[in-house]
Design a protein around this motif. Structure first.
Motif, PDB file in Angstrom:
ATOM      1  N   SER A  50      -9.379  22.539   1.671  1.00 31.64           N
ATOM      2  CA  SER A  50      -8.823  21.724   2.751  1.00 31.64           C
ATOM      3  C   SER A  50      -7.306  21.767   2.707  1.00 31.64           C
ATOM      4  N   ARG A  51      -6.706  21.885   3.878  1.00 34.53           N
ATOM      5  CA  ARG A  51      -5.241  21.888   3.977  1.00 34.53           C
ATOM      6  C   ARG A  51      -4.704  20.524   4.427  1.00 34.53           C
ATOM      7  N   LEU A  52      -5.582  19.559   4.450  1.00 31.98           N
ATOM      8  CA  LEU A  52      -5.169  18.194   4.814  1.00 31.98           C
ATOM      9  C   LEU A  52      -5.093  17.352   3.539  1.00 31.98           C
ATOM     10  N   ILE A  53      -3.922  16.781   3.301  1.00 29.12           N
ATOM     11  CA  ILE A  53      -3.759  15.872   2.157  1.00 29.12           C
ATOM     12  C   ILE A  53      -3.792  14.448   2.712  1.00 29.12           C
ATOM     13  N   HIS A  54      -4.577  13.603   2.054  1.00 24.15           N
ATOM     14  CA  HIS A  54      -4.832  12.266   2.603  1.00 24.15           C
ATOM     15  C   HIS A  54      -4.018  11.214   1.857  1.00 24.15           C
ATOM     16  N   GLY A  55      -3.299  10.371   2.603  1.00 16.93           N
ATOM     17  CA  GLY A  55      -2.604   9.237   1.998  1.00 16.93           C
ATOM     18  C   GLY A  55      -3.567   8.068   1.803  1.00 16.93           C
ATOM     19  N   THR A  56      -3.157   7.095   1.030  1.00 14.69           N
ATOM     20  CA  THR A  56      -4.079   5.999   0.696  1.00 14.69           C
ATOM     21  C   THR A  56      -3.469   4.624   0.963  1.00 14.69           C
ATOM     22  N   GLY A  57      -2.345   4.574   1.684  1.00 15.43           N
ATOM     23  CA  GLY A  57      -1.705   3.275   1.921  1.00 15.43           C
ATOM     24  C   GLY A  57      -2.072   2.687   3.271  1.00 15.43           C
ATOM     25  N   LYS A  58      -1.983   1.360   3.345  1.00 15.23           N
ATOM     26  CA  LYS A  58      -2.053   0.637   4.614  1.00 15.23           C
ATOM     27  C   LYS A  58      -3.420   0.692   5.314  1.00 15.23           C
ATOM     28  N   PHE A  59      -4.477   0.995   4.578  1.00 16.78           N
ATOM     29  CA  PHE A  59      -5.804   0.985   5.195  1.00 16.78           C
ATOM     30  C   PHE A  59      -6.332  -0.441   5.239  1.00 16.78           C
ATOM     31  N   PRO A  60      -7.141  -0.755   6.269  1.00 21.19           N
ATOM     32  CA  PRO A  60      -7.591  -2.142   6.410  1.00 21.19           C
ATOM     33  C   PRO A  60      -8.522  -2.618   5.296  1.00 21.19           C
ATOM     34  N   SER A  61      -9.233  -1.712   4.647  1.00 17.96           N
ATOM     35  CA  SER A  61     -10.112  -2.142   3.550  1.00 17.96           C
ATOM     36  C   SER A  61     -10.417  -0.941   2.676  1.00 17.96           C
ATOM     37  N   PRO A  62     -10.863  -1.186   1.440  1.00 18.77           N
ATOM     38  CA  PRO A  62     -11.241  -0.073   0.560  1.00 18.77           C
ATOM     39  C   PRO A  62     -12.349   0.789   1.165  1.00 18.77           C
ATOM     40  N   GLU A  63     -13.262   0.158   1.892  1.00 19.47           N
ATOM     41  CA  GLU A  63     -14.378   0.904   2.473  1.00 19.47           C
ATOM     42  C   GLU A  63     -13.896   1.843   3.577  1.00 19.47           C
ATOM     43  N   VAL A  64     -12.987   1.330   4.412  1.00 19.18           N
ATOM     44  CA  VAL A  64     -12.455   2.159   5.501  1.00 19.18           C
ATOM     45  C   VAL A  64     -11.687   3.343   4.920  1.00 19.18           C
ATOM     46  N   LEU A  65     -10.920   3.083   3.860  1.00 17.25           N
ATOM     47  CA  LEU A  65     -10.179   4.174   3.210  1.00 17.25           C
ATOM     48  C   LEU A  65     -11.138   5.237   2.694  1.00 17.25           C
ATOM     49  N   ALA A  66     -12.179   4.796   2.002  1.00 14.21           N
ATOM     50  CA  ALA A  66     -13.135   5.743   1.426  1.00 14.21           C
ATOM     51  C   ALA A  66     -13.822   6.549   2.522  1.00 14.21           C
ATOM     52  N   ALA A  68     -13.863  12.784  -7.704  1.00 13.68           N
ATOM     53  CA  ALA A  68     -14.236  13.843  -6.762  1.00 13.68           C
ATOM     54  C   ALA A  68     -13.008  14.454  -6.095  1.00 13.68           C
ATOM     55  N   HIS A  69     -11.825  13.954  -6.453  1.00 15.95           N
ATOM     56  CA  HIS A  69     -10.610  14.424  -5.783  1.00 15.95           C
ATOM     57  C   HIS A  69      -9.571  14.872  -6.785  1.00 15.95           C
ATOM     58  N   THR A  70      -8.632  15.663  -6.304  1.00 14.65           N
ATOM     59  CA  THR A  70      -7.451  15.976  -7.103  1.00 14.65           C
ATOM     60  C   THR A  70      -6.398  14.936  -6.744  1.00 14.65           C
ATOM     61  N   LEU A  71      -5.917  14.242  -7.766  1.00 16.86           N
ATOM     62  CA  LEU A  71      -4.965  13.154  -7.524  1.00 16.86           C
ATOM     63  C   LEU A  71      -3.548  13.706  -7.508  1.00 16.86           C
ATOM     64  N   LEU A  72      -2.813  13.312  -6.501  1.00 18.25           N
ATOM     65  CA  LEU A  72      -1.410  13.696  -6.384  1.00 18.25           C
ATOM     66  C   LEU A  72      -0.574  12.423  -6.493  1.00 18.25           C
ATOM     67  N   PRO A  73      -0.219  12.036  -7.729  1.00 16.25           N
ATOM     68  CA  PRO A  73       0.601  10.823  -7.869  1.00 16.25           C
ATOM     69  C   PRO A  73       1.959  11.041  -7.218  1.00 16.25           C
ATOM     70  N   ASN A  74       2.464  10.028  -6.524  1.00 20.90           N
ATOM     71  CA  ASN A  74       3.793  10.145  -5.931  1.00 20.90           C
ATOM     72  C   ASN A  74       4.757   9.213  -6.655  1.00 20.90           C
ATOM     73  N   GLU A 109      -9.273  17.170  -0.232  1.00 23.69           N
ATOM     74  CA  GLU A 109      -9.503  17.200  -1.676  1.00 23.69           C
ATOM     75  C   GLU A 109      -8.364  16.512  -2.411  1.00 23.69           C
ATOM     76  N   LEU A 110      -7.147  16.704  -1.877  1.00 23.62           N
ATOM     77  CA  LEU A 110      -5.973  16.086  -2.486  1.00 23.62           C
ATOM     78  C   LEU A 110      -5.734  14.714  -1.869  1.00 23.62           C
TER      79      LEU A 110
END
Lengths: 265, 297
Positions: free
Chosen positions: A15-31, A66-72, A40-41
């Protein structure tokens, strides 16, 4: 023909799309959004643990294994702070990947070019695989690549702005000139914009706010995934209207420059 | 009319008061049995012997008597370099320019007292159980007391909480902890070993034939007992028993299962070493983990 994958730092991703994890309305929506995006990233920030009570993590529903973590290094405003966060992120994520973020202006969150470059050089020396977030500046991206960045991440627009591609000429020049993969980060607002930069030859895109703040983040994540794939396919197909790569002719003659003083003969 | 803070003589700053409070070990609370005319002298003797914090507590005095007595005891405490606090009444603390006030659970709310007193005054709060100690963390208090350790005539009807609660309060608190309640010689050291920063004494000192000598003895006992290690964890003060390892700290904080990283004085501790690293006084620890987000959140 070999599979077309995003490659940098000795790794590759379907996958060439890297997904951010901030500002989602809930943990379930993020997942759900991450799953729908096929990313993947995923990027994560390094923060103090809440030691009182049991506040639920926003990552609670995401299967991190299940993902490769890209710490910022979000939150850093100097190279030193960025290096410190990178080291902590490596220890927490058990990976040498780091997305360097050094904010130079707290209002616009635009990156500090000098500190970003310093942090990148330092972290490369420490063995990290460094992906610096930078402004859409050709010379800076080239300098970051020379400093050892595994990929560069110029912003399309300020972080969180969803303004889209503010300076298409700069981004195209960066993509044309950089010897390392160019992952367009920050500011994309719609899948069409992701498709556009992928058509130009970007190696990938990072999207957060445009998905997190969509009415239906899961569906928007899917739309971005399709746009990234379509843009990539178009790039590989060679668009008929592709602009000539060759830069812009300088308006002053470049021959006949005096030799710099002290350069001899 | 009570003088406002602006009219009174310049007081010590909150920072210097808090610094002295952090180093204090022996804390005197006056009783009701000591005759009023004897009290200032008792304060002087106790402070000369080693008492570093004096709390004026006279439940049966009239407001006028209390005001007079507070001024006299304040002067005696200050002569000897001790902090002077009054019990229950923030207004009295302002009127007599005390260093602070001690509040019970049923007294004025600490937040309201802080509004009255401003940032420079010390506020102490009595706690008697874990919930109160936990609640005190987010209140504007500079120290808490934990007790009564033993049953005491000073607090009739209040069940003793024992030294186990002192340890619990020491783990929870971000501010100094005073163990109090029926403590005297032979018990002060145990209170310190249980986690108390200070030992509060009422009856033993007030009824002693020679309060100065007893204060000296108590201070020696306290100084001879191993104190808990004070750390700064994620920017807040914490206490751990002597010899505590980084792994034990994480376990006591309930961090065990989460993938946390510990940075000690700027150096990241390897997971494999956590059980071997013993924490030392004034260590600065950052306990971090990966969270959702980036620059924009």
């Amino acid at each position: 023909m070999t599979e077309d994958r995003l490659q940098f730092g000795g790794r590759s991703f379907a996958s060439r799309l890297i997904h951010g994890t901030g500002k989602f309305p809930s943990p379930e929506v993020l997942a759900a959004a991450i799953a729908a995006s096929g990313a993947e990233l995923i990027t994560l920030a390094v923060r103090r643990l809440h030691l009182d009570g049991d506040r639920r993590s926003e990552l609670a529903a995401v299967d991190l294994s299940a993902h490769t973590l890209l710490p910022n290094t979000a939150g850093a405003s100097s190279a030193e702070e960025s290096v410190r966060l990178a080291r902590l992120g490596r220890a927490a994520g058990l990976s040498d990947l780091v997305k360097v973020e050094v904010v130079g202006d707290p209002e616009t969150l635009l990156p500090d070019p000098q500190e970003t470059l310093r942090a990148t050089a330092q972290l490369v020396a420490e063995g990290f695989t460094v992906l610096p977030y930078s402004s859409d500046d050709v010379a800076l991206c080239l300098a970051l690549a020379r400093a050892g960045a595994a990929a560069v991440m110029p912003g399309a627009a300020p972080i969180g702005s969803t303004l889209g591609v503010l300076n298409p000429h700069n981004l195209r020049a960066i993509i044309a000139r950089c010897p390392v993969p160019v992952i367009v980060d920050a500011g994309l607002g719609a899948p069409s914009e992701a498709a556009r930069v992928m058509e130009w030859g970007a190696a990938g895109v990072l999207v957060n706010t445009a998905i997190a703040h969509a009415r239906d983040p899961e569906a928007m994540a899917r739309a971005f995934a399709a746009a990234v794939s379509a843009g990539r396919a178009a790039h590989l197909a060679g668009p008929a209207a592709d602009a000539p790569a060759g830069g812009y002719g300088a308006s002053s003659p470049t021959v006949g420059m005096p030799t710099p003083a002290g350069a001899g003969s | 009319m009570s003088p406002t803070r602006a009219e009174s003589a310049p007081s010590a700053t909150g920072a210097s008061r808090r610094a002295r409070l952090r180093e204090a070990r022996l804390y005197l609370v006056t009783d009701d049995a000591t005759p009023e005319e004897r009290l200032p002298e008792l304060v002087s003797e106790a402070v000369r012997g080693g008492v570093q914090v004096v709390q004026l507590r006279r439940k049966q005095a009239s407001p006028e008597e209390l005001h007079q007595l507070a001024q006299r005891c304040r002067d005696r405490a200050r002569e000897g370099g001790a902090l002077f606090l009054v019990d229950d009444y923030p207004e009295l603390a302002l009127e007599v320019d005390a260093d602070g006030v001690h509040l019970g659970q049923d007294d004025l709310d600490p937040t309201r007292a802080r509004q009255l007193l401003g940032p420079e005054c010390l506020i102490g709060l009595s706690t008697h159980d874990r919930d109160q100690a936990r609640a005190a963390v987010r209140r504007p208090v500079d120290y808490i007391s934990a007790g009564p350790v033993h049953a005491t005539p000073t607090k009739p009807g209040r069940p003793p909480v024992g030294l186990a609660y002192v340890s619990e309060a020491a783990r929870l608190a971000r501010v100094p902890v005073v163990a109090i309640g029926g403590l005297g010689p032979g018990e002060a050291g145990a209170a310190v070993r249980a986690g108390a920063d200070m030992v509060g004494v009422v009856r033993a000192l007030c009824s002693a034939p020679d309060p100065g000598a007893l204060a000296l003895r108590l201070r020696r006992e306290i100084e001879g007992a191993a104190r808990w290690t004070r750390l700064v964890v994620n920017g807040e003060e914490r206490r751990v028993p002597p010899g505590c390892t980084a792994e034990e700290l994480l376990a006591s904080l309930g961090v065990g299962e989460r993938r946390a990283v510990v940075e000690r004085n700027g150096e990241i501790l390897e997971q494999a070493h956590l059980a071997r690293v013993r924490l030392a006084e004034a260590d600065r620890l950052e306990i971090v983990h990966l969270v959702g987000g980036g620059c924009c959140d």
